[in-house]
Scaffold this active site. Structure first.
Site: not given
Lengths: 177, 329
Positions: B221, B234
């Site tokens: 990401s 995360y």
């Protein structure tokens, strides 16, 4: 392989006639930059206010945000009208790079920290917008846009005062035990 | 059947499947087109913010999002790039996993998808799409947070597919929590187990069965490079993903196995409506990107294909991004 001269010349002429896909458009650089900055500013205010209405439960924040959406839709329209009257190119959509970072930070905030951050960002954003608009109102080269800048400048001044008040209230809220 | 005829037959089958699936929902999406090539304005190709405030319990269904994400159901056209391949994809019910599953099948691969049992309705659609592409689909629901399940998952994928040479570790847990003081042990553990432990267990179980030419893909990401404050748990797992891709590439290169990652920017997936983003972020999701909108999973499918296919044979230890103009890599 050397091309015959007439082919080269014809090619050159063709190139000269083809307009680039993204020509700068009409208006001075200063005017174009003002249009772009104003449009981005309006969009940023609307984006931040939409975020605030989805995220904040504070009535002062919500009231401020609702007002921002109403007012910046109007200034956005006024800008578009002036751009059209002056036969300038419409500005590209969206917000600028710095504003993107502000919005990103706001999107990650929550609760009372969100409210304080929104208020602080609004103080900064309105101070910056005021400078942009006052400078162009005083000495911009397009009369339609100068008129819009003058009108908007009064509105942004009032927004700036509202933002200062909101920020003070949010800080005060934090100071209370 | 010679190569050219086979490719034409595949294309026809894909277009036929796409036409059969053409739905009012898909028709609303600017991006849907059943022919390859051409160009569209990326700014207006897909929905822009503001989006409706909406929330679903974890893990959330793509089919209940408004608007529905585009996973390439009606638009992805393959051309045999993954003929004969066998893929296992975690989180294959929605998001990038689904887009990859559909694309892989349309490119000629048999596909096994893993997903949480609550995601069964979305997964059913993916299984159907894989079968419509003329490929074998293996549905392997279950929670990847235990070593035992992960080992079993790989065994079942091997058995169901008759082998394995593409592994996509994509399933993730994402929750937006602005303060570390509110991150519980349970939440932190859940995030680590799903995003770091599971890829470790799955890859370890799979490697003995991956022959040279196989490919492993991890979904990283933009958060790996410039994390948001509310994604503390995360984001670090995405940095870990970016890192394991590179170390495993060094380790497995001599074995002929390539390992790469995909780093998306803001993408419209069920993660965002089931706690992965605050409502404030959701309604203006993607407004921060220069393209002015979030990405759709369909816009990343081609990256997964690229990293899996033989044509990408020198790409290993790399992270390919798709961020709408924002973030890294």
């Amino acid at each position: 392989m050397r091309l015959p001269l007439r082919v080269l010349t014809a090619g050159g002429a063709a190139l000269a006639l083809v307009a680039p896909a993204f020509a700068q458009g009409p208006g001075s650089q200063r005017t174009r930059e003002f249009v772009s900055a104003s449009a981005q500013s309006d969009q940023f205010e609307i984006d931040e206010a939409v975020t605030a209405l989805a995220q904040s439960e504070n009535p002062d924040v919500r009231g401020f945000a609702t007002r921002m959406i109403e007012d910046h839709r109007k200034t956005s329209q006024a800008l578009a009208d002036a751009v059209s009257r002056s036969k300038l190119a419409a500005p590209p959509p969206g917000i600028g790079g710095d504003q993107s970072m502000f919005l990103s930070a706001l999107q990650s905030a929550r609760g009372s920290e969100f409210d304080r951050l929104y208020a602080r960002q609004q103080v900064l954003a309105h101070h910056a917008a005021l400078v942009t608009v006052e400078v162009y109102a005083a000495s911009g080269d397009d009369p339609n846009l100068r008129a819009v800048a003058a009108d908007t400048s009064a509105l942004i001044q009032s927004h700036s005062a509202m933002a200062d008040q909101l920020a003070a209230k949010m800080e005060e809220g934090q100071a209370r035990p | 059947m010679d190569e050219k005829t086979r490719r034409q037959a595949l294309k026809a089958a894909t277009l036929g499947a796409a036409a059969a699936l053409a739905s009012p929902v898909a028709a609303q999406m600017g991006g849907s087109k059943a022919q390859p090539g051409g160009k569209q304005d990326p700014r207006s190709k897909y929905p822009k913010p503001p989006f409706k405030s909406q929330s679903q319990p974890w893990p959330g269904l793509a089919s209940k999002m408004n608007p529905r994400p585009d996973h390439g159901d009606t638009s992805y056209v393959g051309s045999g790039r993954l003929t004969g391949r066998k893929a296992l994809i975690t989180g294959g019910d929605s998001g990038m996993g689904r887009a990859a599953a559909i694309a892989f099948a349309r490119e000629g691969a048999d596909v096994a998808i893993n997903y949480l049992p609550e995601e069964e309705p979305d997964a059913r659609e993916v299984v159907e799409l894989i079968r419509q592409a003329g490929r074998k689909a293996v549905a392997l629901p279950g929670d990847i947070r235990t070593a035992a399940f992960c080992k079993d998952l790989v065994a079942k994928a091997l058995a169901g597919l008759g082998g394995l040479d593409i592994l996509v570790c994509n399933a993730a847990r994402q929750q937006s929590i602005p303060s570390i003081l509110d991150v519980t042990d349970e939440e932190f553990d859940r995030t680590m187990k799903t995003n770091i432990y599971a890829p470790f267990w799955i890859i370890r179980a799979a490697v003995p069965h991956l022959d040279p030419g196989s490919a492993i893909i991890g979904t990283a990401s933009e958060q790996a490079y410039n994390p948001d404050g509310d994604l503390y748990a995360y984001a670090q797992t995405k940095a870990a993903t970016m890192n394991y891709v590179k170390s495993l590439a060094k380790q497995l290169g001599p074995k002929g196995i390539r390992v790469n990652g995909v780093a998306p920017g803001p993408i419209w997936t069920p993660l965002q409506v089931s706690g992965g983003a605050s409502q404030g972020k959701l309604v203006t999701f993607g407004a921060t990107a220069p393209l002015g909108r979030p990405g759709q999973p369909a816009e990343l499918a081609g990256i997964y294909v690229r990293l899996a296919e033989d044509d990408g044979s020198y790409t290993t230890g790399n992270i390919y991004g798709a961020g709408g103009g924002q973030g890294q890599p």
